[in-house]
Design a protein around this motif. Structure first.
Motif, short mmCIF file in Angstrom:
data_model
loop_
_atom_site.label_atom_id
_atom_site.label_comp_id
_atom_site.label_asym_id
_atom_site.label_seq_id
_atom_site.Cartn_x
_atom_site.Cartn_y
_atom_site.Cartn_z
N UNK A 74 0.87 -1.17 0.00
CA UNK A 74 0.00 0.00 0.00
C UNK A 74 0.90 1.22 0.00
N UNK A 75 0.71 2.11 -0.95
CA UNK A 75 1.56 3.30 -1.06
C UNK A 75 0.74 4.55 -0.83
N UNK A 76 1.43 5.59 -0.38
CA UNK A 76 0.78 6.85 -0.03
C UNK A 76 1.32 7.94 -0.94
N UNK A 77 0.44 8.64 -1.62
CA UNK A 77 0.85 9.66 -2.58
C UNK A 77 0.87 11.05 -1.99
N UNK A 78 1.81 11.87 -2.43
CA UNK A 78 1.89 13.29 -2.08
C UNK A 78 1.89 13.50 -0.57
N UNK A 79 2.67 12.68 0.15
CA UNK A 79 2.65 12.75 1.61
C UNK A 79 3.71 13.69 2.18
N UNK A 80 4.38 14.45 1.31
CA UNK A 80 5.26 15.53 1.76
C UNK A 80 4.78 16.78 1.03
N UNK A 81 4.46 17.82 1.78
CA UNK A 81 3.86 19.00 1.18
C UNK A 81 4.74 19.61 0.10
N UNK A 82 6.08 19.58 0.32
CA UNK A 82 6.97 20.19 -0.67
C UNK A 82 7.05 19.33 -1.93
N UNK A 83 6.85 18.01 -1.81
CA UNK A 83 6.79 17.17 -3.01
C UNK A 83 5.49 17.43 -3.76
N UNK A 84 4.38 17.62 -3.04
CA UNK A 84 3.12 17.95 -3.71
C UNK A 84 3.27 19.24 -4.50
N UNK A 85 3.96 20.22 -3.89
CA UNK A 85 4.13 21.51 -4.57
C UNK A 85 4.94 21.36 -5.85
N UNK A 86 6.04 20.55 -5.82
CA UNK A 86 6.84 20.39 -7.03
C UNK A 86 6.09 19.62 -8.10
N UNK A 87 5.07 18.86 -7.69
CA UNK A 87 4.24 18.11 -8.64
C UNK A 87 3.09 18.95 -9.16
N UNK A 88 2.97 20.20 -8.66
CA UNK A 88 1.90 21.09 -9.10
C UNK A 88 0.56 20.72 -8.51
N UNK A 89 0.58 20.06 -7.34
CA UNK A 89 -0.66 19.62 -6.71
C UNK A 89 -0.73 20.14 -5.28
N UNK A 90 -1.93 20.29 -4.78
CA UNK A 90 -2.12 20.72 -3.39
C UNK A 90 -1.82 19.56 -2.45
N UNK A 92 -2.59 16.94 0.19
CA UNK A 92 -3.89 16.30 0.41
C UNK A 92 -4.43 16.58 1.81
N UNK A 93 -5.75 16.58 1.91
CA UNK A 93 -6.40 16.76 3.21
C UNK A 93 -6.61 15.44 3.93
N UNK A 94 -6.49 14.34 3.22
CA UNK A 94 -6.40 13.01 3.82
C UNK A 94 -5.56 12.15 2.89
N UNK A 95 -5.02 11.04 3.40
CA UNK A 95 -4.04 10.29 2.60
C UNK A 95 -4.59 9.81 1.26
N UNK A 96 -3.75 9.96 0.23
CA UNK A 96 -4.01 9.38 -1.10
C UNK A 96 -3.38 8.00 -1.12
N UNK A 97 -4.17 6.97 -1.38
CA UNK A 97 -3.67 5.60 -1.36
C UNK A 97 -3.70 5.00 -2.75
N UNK A 98 -2.68 4.22 -3.05
CA UNK A 98 -2.67 3.41 -4.27
C UNK A 98 -1.89 2.14 -3.96
#
Length: 279
Positions: A74-90, A92-98
């Motif tokens: 189970x992996x968690x996406x965009x779980x570091x705010x600075x990584x979300x920013x470099x990806x051009x995404x906000x 998350x307000x709850x964990x993104x799972x894949x």
């Protein structure tokens, strides 16, 4: 304890690393390091045994994935705010799972095959959390009681497949070789605070990622509790908890992996791993 599996793929033997850094063969007490072993009294007994009671392995050779028979990743996406920013995404307000396929698992120093048709192969250093006791609807306060230990994960990703080909991220995350783990499963007694671990990733000797688990949006205890609301976590399951900034997709301009590139990953207390990309 630092536990590992060594030997040819599919025929790994279980071992531990003693205080001098030597590998000891523990196959006389367990055939493997899998979920059923992590959820047994055997692991507790190993804590109290003198490593010198086990034979030294002078040349362990290949190091395999540090846990065998993993049921799910189970992996968690965009779980570091600075990584979300470099990806051009906000953030998350709850964990993104894949999910990542278990067929993507390889040893920490095995080569990473570049799949046919790949054009945007990327790296991601992550803290891996290995479940040691079944977790279903557990509270955050009790979540770490269900953790066996921690390891390094490289969440190798094919960005074109992940983001440009529609559907779920799993397509870009699951090719053979896309989940090197290890070298060790470090039991949680050696990692008293999983939210303060420095982590780095270099490509061909150039520092690309440098971060610390303290900047996670959602910490380990919260993630174990949260995920257990949606699925039962079984002993031996692996959670990849997200990556800090510095992935290839976030470079300006983007930089992606090619055959011959060498990735080197390190997390404080968890050792290091290195993979070469191959055709």
């Amino acid at each position: 304890m630092k536990l590992l599996r060594f030997g040819p793929a599919g025929r790994e033997r279980p071992g531990l690393v003693d205080g001098s850094g030597r590998v000891r063969d523990i196959s006389r007490v367990t055939p493997d390091l899998s979920g059923e072993i992590l959820d047994s009294e055997l692991l507790a007994r190993l804590y109290h045994q003198d490593p010198a009671a086990f034979p030294i392995v002078d040349n362990p050779g290949r190091i395999g994935p540090c846990v065998g028979g993993i049921g799910k990743i189970v992996a968690v996406g965009l779980n570091y705010a600075d990584h979300a920013a470099e990806s051009g995404m906000a953030a998350p307000t709850e964990p993104i799972l894949f999910m990542k396929s278990t067929s993507s698992l390889i040893g920490p120093n095995d080569p990473v095959p570049m799949p046919t048709g790949s054009s945007k192969l990327d790296w991601e250093i992550e803290l891996g959390v290995v479940i040691g006791r079944r977790a279903r609807n557990v509270g955050e306060a009790d979540a770490l009681d269900h953790v066996s230990g921690y390891c390094i994960v490289n969440d190798v990703s094919e960005r074109a497949w992940q983001l440009d080909r529609l559907g779920q991220w799993v397509k870009g995350k699951s090719a053979d070789g896309f989940c090197p783990i290890g070298p060790w499963l470090v039991t949680k007694d050696e990692i008293p605070d999983p939210q303060n671990l420095a982590m780095t990733l270099d490509v061909d000797g150039r520092r690309r990622q440098s971060g610390n688990t303290r900047t996670m949006v959602f910490g380990v205890a919260f993630l174990v509790s949260y995920i257990s609301r949606f699925m039962t976590l079984e002993p031996g399951d692996l959670i990849a908890t997200g990556t800090p900034p510095g992935v290839g997709m976030g470079q300006k301009p983007p930089v992606y992996l090619a055959p011959g590139n060498i990735m080197r990953l390190e997390i404080a207390g968890l050792g290091s791993q290195s993979q070469q990309v191959v055709s």
